[in-house]
Design a protein around this motif. Structure first.
Motif, PDB file in Angstrom:
ATOM      1  N   VAL A   1       0.864  -1.177   0.000  1.00 51.06           N
ATOM      2  CA  VAL A   1       0.000   0.000   0.000  1.00 51.06           C
ATOM      3  C   VAL A   1       0.902   1.228   0.000  1.00 51.06           C
ATOM      4  N   ASP A   2       0.386   2.355  -0.449  1.00 46.87           N
ATOM      5  CA  ASP A   2       1.172   3.579  -0.441  1.00 46.87           C
ATOM      6  C   ASP A   2       1.647   3.874   0.991  1.00 46.87           C
ATOM      7  N   THR A   3       2.945   4.076   1.160  1.00 53.48           N
ATOM      8  CA  THR A   3       3.516   4.233   2.495  1.00 53.48           C
ATOM      9  C   THR A   3       2.955   5.452   3.221  1.00 53.48           C
ATOM     10  N   ALA A   4       2.836   6.567   2.524  1.00 53.66           N
ATOM     11  CA  ALA A   4       2.324   7.793   3.155  1.00 53.66           C
ATOM     12  C   ALA A   4       0.887   7.592   3.634  1.00 53.66           C
ATOM     13  N   LEU A   5       0.073   6.934   2.815  1.00 55.01           N
ATOM     14  CA  LEU A   5      -1.315   6.674   3.213  1.00 55.01           C
ATOM     15  C   LEU A   5      -1.368   5.723   4.405  1.00 55.01           C
ATOM     16  N   PHE A   6      -0.486   4.734   4.398  1.00 56.41           N
ATOM     17  CA  PHE A   6      -0.445   3.781   5.509  1.00 56.41           C
ATOM     18  C   PHE A   6      -0.102   4.488   6.815  1.00 56.41           C
ATOM     19  N   LYS A   7       0.930   5.310   6.789  1.00 55.81           N
ATOM     20  CA  LYS A   7       1.346   6.003   8.009  1.00 55.81           C
ATOM     21  C   LYS A   7       0.266   6.964   8.501  1.00 55.81           C
ATOM     22  N   GLN A   8      -0.439   7.590   7.568  1.00 53.69           N
ATOM     23  CA  GLN A   8      -1.543   8.457   7.975  1.00 53.69           C
ATOM     24  C   GLN A   8      -2.665   7.632   8.594  1.00 53.69           C
ATOM     25  N   ALA A   9      -2.889   6.441   8.042  1.00 54.38           N
ATOM     26  CA  ALA A   9      -3.927   5.559   8.592  1.00 54.38           C
ATOM     27  C   ALA A   9      -3.551   5.100  10.007  1.00 54.38           C
ATOM     28  N   VAL A  10      -2.255   4.876  10.238  1.00 57.21           N
ATOM     29  CA  VAL A  10      -1.794   4.517  11.589  1.00 57.21           C
ATOM     30  C   VAL A  10      -2.084   5.658  12.551  1.00 57.21           C
ATOM     31  N   ASP A  11      -1.812   6.890  12.132  1.00 53.21           N
ATOM     32  CA  ASP A  11      -2.129   8.065  12.959  1.00 53.21           C
ATOM     33  C   ASP A  11      -3.610   8.119  13.297  1.00 53.21           C
ATOM     34  N   GLU A  12      -4.441   7.868  12.297  1.00 50.77           N
ATOM     35  CA  GLU A  12      -5.893   7.927  12.507  1.00 50.77           C
ATOM     36  C   GLU A  12      -6.360   6.810  13.436  1.00 50.77           C
ATOM     37  N   LEU A  13      -5.760   5.636  13.292  1.00 53.45           N
ATOM     38  CA  LEU A  13      -6.082   4.522  14.196  1.00 53.45           C
ATOM     39  C   LEU A  13      -5.731   4.895  15.628  1.00 53.45           C
ATOM     40  N   ILE A  14      -4.539   5.451  15.816  1.00 57.64           N
ATOM     41  CA  ILE A  14      -4.110   5.857  17.149  1.00 57.64           C
ATOM     42  C   ILE A  14      -5.056   6.884  17.739  1.00 57.64           C
ATOM     43  N   ALA A  15      -5.425   7.889  16.933  1.00 55.34           N
ATOM     44  CA  ALA A  15      -6.319   8.948  17.412  1.00 55.34           C
ATOM     45  C   ALA A  15      -7.670   8.383  17.836  1.00 55.34           C
ATOM     46  N   SER A  16      -8.199   7.451  17.049  1.00 54.45           N
ATOM     47  CA  SER A  16      -9.512   6.886  17.369  1.00 54.45           C
ATOM     48  C   SER A  16      -9.459   6.035  18.631  1.00 54.45           C
ATOM     49  N   LEU A  17      -8.362   5.306  18.816  1.00 59.30           N
ATOM     50  CA  LEU A  17      -8.227   4.476  20.013  1.00 59.30           C
ATOM     51  C   LEU A  17      -8.072   5.333  21.268  1.00 59.30           C
ATOM     52  N   LYS A  18      -7.285   6.385  21.159  1.00 61.29           N
ATOM     53  CA  LYS A  18      -7.054   7.238  22.321  1.00 61.29           C
ATOM     54  C   LYS A  18      -8.285   8.073  22.672  1.00 61.29           C
TER      55      LYS A  18
END
Length: 354
Positions: free
Chosen positions: A277-294
């Motif tokens: 998957v596009d690396t930049a999109l993946f890393k942004q998705a990780v950020d969004e996952l973290i934000a939603s969990l927190k």
């Protein structure tokens, strides 16, 4: 017990001099020092400089090979089988993980095993090597039998840690690093050295009875976390790092001469994100996952929700600013090492407190 705070630089130089004095090459000495000091910075005291006295002794008696002949014994398109020649675990581990990452860049995903290994310290040290290259890193290791299997009371498994590191964008990377035991065995060693009790549920004594006495626990066995789940994970780590690498089988009895000779086994994995998957999109998705969990609803009176590795990153930042905290017992061990080998470097103590 008195607690001391020392400068990171003096601690790193001290460790490098110890290893160089015992015949380790300068680059390798820096690697092992980085491994131990990084554990200290991240607050993983059980795998930090508390191991220095043991490492020095094992180098002196030649149980650790100061100048190993590390070599690839089997190689596939996306795989490596490596002979660590009983070198310091940080040296063989970094050597293997670096080559695993290089191969993953070409094949998308790669794995490496290391046989004839020795204690490799903090598992996250290796999985986090992938973060600098925007890759996902995996590190597993088995050890001598010091943990029970679920339902048992004798030593048959290692504490068999698992670490996975995942890059993020603006947030801290996700870094999971944990033993499959209730607590790392080295935490009990440190507690015993500092004359502290351990929490209930960490270990049993040599008679298979629960204990909070660290000394009794060292004669007994540690317990898997999460009941059968932690126990079963430890078995699978044993398969991947112990059996697949050709290292000894803890469950078969690590004290047997032939088994002991084969050492510890490592398993490393690397995932080249851009192949999936596009690396930049993946890393942004990780950020969004973290934000939603927190941002999720919390238990009553529960504080901040932390992600895997987040507390360690905070600890690291604080340690770099304020210095590294070490106990009086660990400082005494380091001073003993300094005296034994006639070292010139001095640990710079910033503060001391009761």
């Amino acid at each position: 017990m008195t607690q001391y705070r020392v400068t990171e630089d003096s601690l790193r130089v001290f460790c490098q001099e110890v290893f160089a004095t015992l015949g380790v090459g300068m680059t390798d000495a820096q690697t092992v020092a980085d491994n131990l000091v990084e554990a200290e910075l991240r607050g993983v005291k059980s795998h930090g400089v508390a191991k220095m006295k043991e490492y020095a002794h094992k180098l002196e008696i030649k149980e650790f090979n100061a100048r190993p002949d590390i070599k690839i014994v089997r190689e596939g398109i996306s795989s490596l089988a490596i002979d660590g020649d009983f070198g310091l675990g940080a040296v063989t581990g970094k050597w293997a993980m670096t080559r695993c990452l290089d191969k993953a860049k070409r094949t998308g995903i790669a794995v490496a095993t290391v046989g004839k290994g020795r204690h490799f310290g903090m598992a996250a040290f290796y999985s986090m090597l992938a973060l600098k290259q925007d890759m996902i890193g995996i590190a597993l290791c088995n050890s001598g039998p010091i943990m029970t299997v679920y339902g048992g009371t004798s030593r048959v498994l290692g504490t068999n840690p698992i670490s996975i590191a995942v890059p993020a964008n603006q947030e801290y990377p996700l870094v999971f690093d944990a033993a499959t035991s209730q607590a790392a065995f080295n935490r009990i060693i440190v507690a015993n050295r500092e004359e502290r009790e351990i929490p209930s549920g960490w270990a049993v004594d040599q008679h298979g009875q629960p204990t909070v006495n660290a000394g009794e626990a060292l004669l007994g066995a540690v317990i898997p976390f999460g009941g059968y789940k932690g126990s079963d994970l430890a078995v699978m780590v044993e398969v991947l790092s112990g059996l697949l690498s050709g290292a000894f089988l803890a469950a078969a009895g690590g004290e047997q001469p032939a088994a002991k000779h084969n050492g510890v086994g490592f398993f490393f994995g690397a995932v080249h994100i851009t192949d999936f998957v596009d690396t930049a999109l993946f890393k942004q998705a990780v950020d969004e996952l973290i934000a939603s969990l927190k941002a999720s609803r919390r238990e009553e009176n529960y504080g901040e929700i932390y992600m895997p590795g987040e507390k360690e990153y905070i600890s690291r930042a604080n340690s770099i600013k304020q210095g590294v905290d070490i106990s009086g017992a660990v400082l005494a061990d380091l001073q003993e090492v300094q005296k034994r080998y006639g070292l010139k470097s001095i640990l710079e103590i910033i503060t001391a407190s009761e």
